[in-house]
Motif scaffolding. Sequence first.
Motif, PDB file in Angstrom:
ATOM      1  N   SER A  24      -2.460  13.064   4.061  1.00 32.37           N
ATOM      2  CA  SER A  24      -3.677  13.337   4.822  1.00 32.37           C
ATOM      3  C   SER A  24      -4.760  12.290   4.557  1.00 32.37           C
ATOM      4  O   SER A  24      -4.951  11.858   3.416  1.00 32.37           O
ATOM      5  N   ILE A  25      -5.426  11.852   5.606  1.00 37.41           N
ATOM      6  CA  ILE A  25      -6.506  10.882   5.415  1.00 37.41           C
ATOM      7  C   ILE A  25      -7.868  11.569   5.397  1.00 37.41           C
ATOM      8  O   ILE A  25      -8.875  10.954   5.123  1.00 37.41           O
ATOM      9  N   LEU A  26      -7.908  12.844   5.734  1.00 40.48           N
ATOM     10  CA  LEU A  26      -9.181  13.586   5.710  1.00 40.48           C
ATOM     11  C   LEU A  26      -9.070  14.735   4.715  1.00 40.48           C
ATOM     12  O   LEU A  26      -8.024  15.373   4.612  1.00 40.48           O
ATOM     13  N   ASP A  27     -10.125  14.963   3.960  1.00 40.66           N
ATOM     14  CA  ASP A  27     -10.113  16.088   3.013  1.00 40.66           C
ATOM     15  C   ASP A  27     -10.275  17.401   3.755  1.00 40.66           C
ATOM     16  O   ASP A  27     -10.910  17.467   4.787  1.00 40.66           O
TER      17      ASP A  27
ATOM     18  N   TYR B 255      -2.645   4.659  -2.237  1.00 41.80           N
ATOM     19  CA  TYR B 255      -2.823   3.208  -2.446  1.00 41.80           C
ATOM     20  C   TYR B 255      -2.904   2.898  -3.952  1.00 41.80           C
ATOM     21  O   TYR B 255      -2.184   2.053  -4.471  1.00 41.80           O
TER      22      TYR B 255
ATOM     23  N   ASP C   8       0.814  -1.214   0.000  1.00 39.05           N
ATOM     24  CA  ASP C   8       0.000   0.000   0.000  1.00 39.05           C
ATOM     25  C   ASP C   8       0.848   1.265   0.000  1.00 39.05           C
ATOM     26  O   ASP C   8       0.325   2.378   0.097  1.00 39.05           O
TER      27      ASP C   8
ATOM     28  N   ASN D 283      -4.042  12.297  -1.339  1.00 37.28           N
ATOM     29  CA  ASN D 283      -4.611  11.680  -0.134  1.00 37.28           C
ATOM     30  C   ASN D 283      -4.255  10.194  -0.076  1.00 37.28           C
ATOM     31  O   ASN D 283      -3.610   9.667  -0.990  1.00 37.28           O
ATOM     32  N   LEU D 284      -4.700   9.547   0.973  1.00 36.86           N
ATOM     33  CA  LEU D 284      -4.298   8.153   1.222  1.00 36.86           C
ATOM     34  C   LEU D 284      -4.843   7.197   0.141  1.00 36.86           C
ATOM     35  O   LEU D 284      -4.136   6.303  -0.324  1.00 36.86           O
ATOM     36  N   GLU D 285      -6.096   7.396  -0.258  1.00 39.35           N
ATOM     37  CA  GLU D 285      -6.704   6.547  -1.280  1.00 39.35           C
ATOM     38  C   GLU D 285      -5.892   6.623  -2.587  1.00 39.35           C
ATOM     39  O   GLU D 285      -5.617   5.598  -3.218  1.00 39.35           O
TER      40      GLU D 285
ATOM     41  N   VAL E 157       2.861   2.288   2.323  1.00 41.52           N
ATOM     42  CA  VAL E 157       2.976   2.921   3.642  1.00 41.52           C
ATOM     43  C   VAL E 157       4.233   2.475   4.390  1.00 41.52           C
ATOM     44  O   VAL E 157       5.059   3.301   4.777  1.00 41.52           O
TER      45      VAL E 157
ATOM     46  N   VAL F 257       2.177   9.275   6.352  1.00 42.22           N
ATOM     47  CA  VAL F 257       1.329   9.097   5.161  1.00 42.22           C
ATOM     48  C   VAL F 257       0.644  10.431   4.835  1.00 42.22           C
ATOM     49  O   VAL F 257       0.560  11.309   5.699  1.00 42.22           O
TER      50      VAL F 257
ATOM     51  N   LYS G 181      -7.906  -1.615  -5.543  1.00 44.17           N
ATOM     52  CA  LYS G 181      -7.137  -0.373  -5.344  1.00 44.17           C
ATOM     53  C   LYS G 181      -6.100  -0.223  -6.463  1.00 44.17           C
ATOM     54  O   LYS G 181      -4.890  -0.138  -6.228  1.00 44.17           O
TER      55      LYS G 181
END
Lengths: 491, 95
Positions: free
Chosen positions: B92-95, A343, A325, A338-340, A327, B90, B16
């Motif tokens: 940002s996981i939030l917009d 990946y 992924d 962003n994270l998505e 990470v 990592v 993914k």
Amino acid sequence: MESYKLTVHEVSALINKRELSIEELLRKVIQRIDSTESRLDSFITLNIDEALQQAETLDGLIAKGATLPNLAGIPLGVQDNICTFGIRTTCASKMLDNFIPPYNSSVIEKLRQSHSIILGKLNMDEFGMGYSTQNSAFKFTKNPWDLHKVAGGAAGGGAAAVAADQIFYAIGSDMSGCLRQPAAFCGVVGFKPTYGLVSRFGLVACAPSLEQIGCITKDVSDCAYVLEEMVFYDKKDSTSMSKGNSTYTGNLVEDVRELRIGIPKEIFDESWDPDVRTYINNAIETFKKLGAQIVDITLPHFKYASAAHFIISSCESSSNLARYDGVKYGKRAQNVENLEELYCKTRSQGFGQEVKARIMLGNLFLSNEYYDSHYKKALKIRKLLKDDFRKAFEKCNVVLTPTSPILAFDLGHETDLPIGMSESQRYSLLANMAGIPAISIPCGLSQEGLPIGLQLMADALNEGTLIKAAYTFERNTDYHIKKPMKLEVVE
Amino acid sequence: MKISLKDIENMTQWSKLELNQEEKLEFTDKFNKILQKLDIIEELDTNHVELNGDKPLHRNTLRDDEVQPSLTMDLVLKNAPDTCEGMFSVPSILD
């Protein structure tokens, strides 16, 4: 004869008698690699500096009178999906191009304790997905018998390197015949032990219910020596078993008079190369002359095995490769928001097309619509196949087939069929589905000079029976001592 | 069974992955050929087969739940693409 051309048991004897130093041996092998590697492309990473240091240390120990184990000082190659502490381990994928394992796999730890010398990491199909080593992200390995032909796969690097005398033996993993088919294509011995007999801790997992670590060697005796070092109970692998017999060399006995060899009636069809047919028939006659009994058996669900293997291996791969992924280790895509996106871009840039296809199909088979009709049905077919083998082993001790019904094919040969559905692994994948041991040994050379492999399979934990049968065949034929002379002509 | 371009898009999302249009069409064609090969299993009736009825060759063994030495943080982070104060870093996981 040059020392690099000898077998493990031959060089081991010379080292023990002090007639050959480990450094002298290693330097000959390195010269051999220097003169052949540009034409073969067997290795992804070489580990020469550490190997030379280790050789010096071991020679020092011998000079002080130490008695070393059988495999001490003998250079080996390791398939690039087995973790080696401090030595890059890529799985032949861009995804792990820069991955240096922080630990050793258990089997490497054991071989290190035996003072084996790891000379390098061997080329393979990316994450073991392929049957010709043409799916490596780095290079295609060529067949030493004909540099325009494939070496087989997924462990093509190991088979080519052993056949070309670049190393004395190779350690690798077998998911569908990944050690045995390349061994057959390159004229060497390939061995897949019973599921659970050799620890898989530190093997980069792809299809864990089908995979098993095994070896590629120059002859059956070497196979027994190497297996003895590899078999042990490992608490780090929950599928590891403590039932192994650690004295496989005791089975190097020439005697098949008690052997009942089963020939499945379903295997004969028009797909066989004519030379494969000739030499497999010759092998059966050889066994008969040596006193073995030939019996007809049936594997009624053989015709469904390739499809079921493909489905199970795809499902397990899609799950196991979810860990990549971007990470914690391996490739990370740049310029992501962003994270998505991290990946998706990492996986799209890191995986090759075959791996992407397998992940996608695995996810399809595990989806609600396909789960029962494909994944669950494939598991049931595996159970039916195991039952077929259980009944077969009531009538015979070993089952004989060609390792591959076809010969090594041309480099660049394209096919839509993925691993497990290739003609060349139809027979070898049976042992992975049933979890039983199997060996491929050389049994002939085609008219165009390509090796032909004979596969023997035995019931679980009957490695000794296989070794005895294969050793007897080998002692009464000379295919295992033939060398790929075309490689020498170019040299 | 036959799969469509829409199915390919779903599979890409589950996996993914990102594919361009050309790859999507290529995979649709490839996958349909593979699925056709797999149709062979349809002819076999496996309704009577019990998956849990198999006697395993050996049972999985689990070690005792005791703390044991493990890798150091430095070793674990050595292969990380990005780290921050001893942790994996990592986006940002939030917009």
